[in-house]
Design an enzyme around this catalytic site. Sequence first.
Site, PDB file in Angstrom:
ATOM      1  N   HIS A  75       0.127  -1.430   9.366  1.00  0.00           N
ATOM      2  CA  HIS A  75       0.194  -2.776   8.792  1.00  0.00           C
ATOM      3  C   HIS A  75       1.603  -3.145   8.341  1.00  0.00           C
ATOM      4  CE1 HIS A  75      -0.398  -0.574   4.904  1.00  0.00           C
ATOM      5  NE2 HIS A  75       0.386  -1.527   4.452  1.00  0.00           N
ATOM      6  N   ASP A  88      -4.184   3.678  10.583  1.00  0.00           N
ATOM      7  CA  ASP A  88      -3.155   2.759  10.102  1.00  0.00           C
ATOM      8  C   ASP A  88      -1.779   3.411  10.097  1.00  0.00           C
ATOM      9  OD1 ASP A  88      -2.151   0.340   9.256  1.00  0.00           O
ATOM     10  OD2 ASP A  88      -2.438   0.774   7.145  1.00  0.00           O
ATOM     11  N   SER A 122       3.872   1.611   0.911  1.00  0.00           N
ATOM     12  CA  SER A 122       3.160   1.913   2.154  1.00  0.00           C
ATOM     13  C   SER A 122       4.061   2.607   3.159  1.00  0.00           C
ATOM     14  CB  SER A 122       2.634   0.626   2.792  1.00  0.00           C
ATOM     15  OG  SER A 122       1.423   0.237   2.245  1.00  0.00           O
TER      16      SER A 122
END
Length: 504
Positions: free
Chosen positions: A136, A166, A245
Amino acid sequence: MKNTLKKLMPFALTGVISGATVFGASQYFSHENNTEDFEYFTKASKNSAFVGMGSAVGDDFVKASKTTVPAVVTIKNYQDRSAQRMPDQDMFDFFFGNPFGGGQQRQQQQTPKNMPSGLGSGVIISPDGYIISNNHVVAGANKLEVVLSNKKSYIATLVGTDPNTDISLLKIEEKGLPYLNFANSDMVEVGQWVLAVGNPLGLNSTVTAGIVSAKGRSIDILSQQSRTPIESFIQTDAAINPGNSGGALVNVNGDLIGINTAIQSKTGYYEGYGFAVPSNLARKIVEDIKKFGLVQRGFLGVGSLDLSNDMQVAAYNQKEKKNLKAGDGIYVTEITKKSGAEDAGIQVGDIITKIDNTDISGFSDLSLAIGSRRPGDKVNVTYSRNGKPNTVTVTLKDQKGGTSSRSREDLTVTEKIGSEFEPLSDRVKTDYGLESGVLAKNVAEGGEMDKIGVVDNFIVMEINGKPVNSQKDVEKILNGYKGNVQVKYVDSYGRITTRGFKMP
């Protein structure tokens, strides 16, 4: 149970505004034994996942920080000016609503030219420039900029992604870079000290400390973007915030034990619980993307009920008029035809309790144990049938029943673009006033068709200016084709859109 949990415990992803999962290693490679694909994915130390908590812990933090900070990078995601929202923002809003709570609303402003649409973190895993991050973090980018801790900047190539975890793999052209070793995440212990390193809230090279709070956590965050997600997170109380992230979770040796991915939060910011994908799974994904160009994933071939989830068990009992008891293990609800499970004689009603030497308490254990294997791998499955234990050897297969590794060159056209197609009925053609077209079906998350906005039941009218009326027409146009692809399609409101992608 999943819907109830979402209402009770909203989760925020830890990238631009959110986050996801990570992966790692099941075997080690040394410089001496492997000088080809993975020569830098080296063994850190036999017990590198765990270090005792003695009086020198402060010094250990300093050492680990000095090792880790130079290997953690900032990733800037640049998109077309028409892409007005950050990819993480889109994913967060779609799943969780307004992360700020109350009446505070975010302004929907167009990103200024030459400004990134989103920011995240990444980890250098080899001196020649391979970098792990989240899917993402890089989603929707037409340019990816990597900035090192010393402020040097590079334009990165996206090597590949895996929506199931992911995870993304990037590459910059440089040599002699600082990098992190993968540790064996199976050896991580609840209570051991860990550091989270990343770029939260725009604060570059931030280090936070905490402990491992739990292992094998499933927070049902990836099911929204993948039909076959893998979730078995390491939970930590080291502070993680938006921007972390893709950053590193390391032990006090500075070895990589996970990729920081998600937080449990009602506000979108740190409230005490963070989650990282274990390094053993991460490394397997990296190896697959680097060697084959896509992830090689083995499947057991069973439908499952998580007996450790009492709410799921209660719902299943009510629906199926059963009287199952909650506890440890996976109850088999169905068997896929021609799967490894069927070949091995596993039946509906069996309760899976162990894969090889790993106890299976719930679905997160099964997801990690099988999801980190490849087609053709053999696993020993222990199950209970009518109260009697039994163990069989299962050969895992891919979703099409194959047992061999595949490269991108082996994929069909529909696999490459991430969609299948069905002919239009005369009724639909009449309703939309069309002479040609096919219905998109089984559109894959993160696939090329998904990226340009096509979802199931959208009508594809033309490809590269040619009308299509069947899947064979699509395959004929794109088989062996290299270059830009133009797709003209109709959405559910009857609006006609033309978008494109480069044939993978």
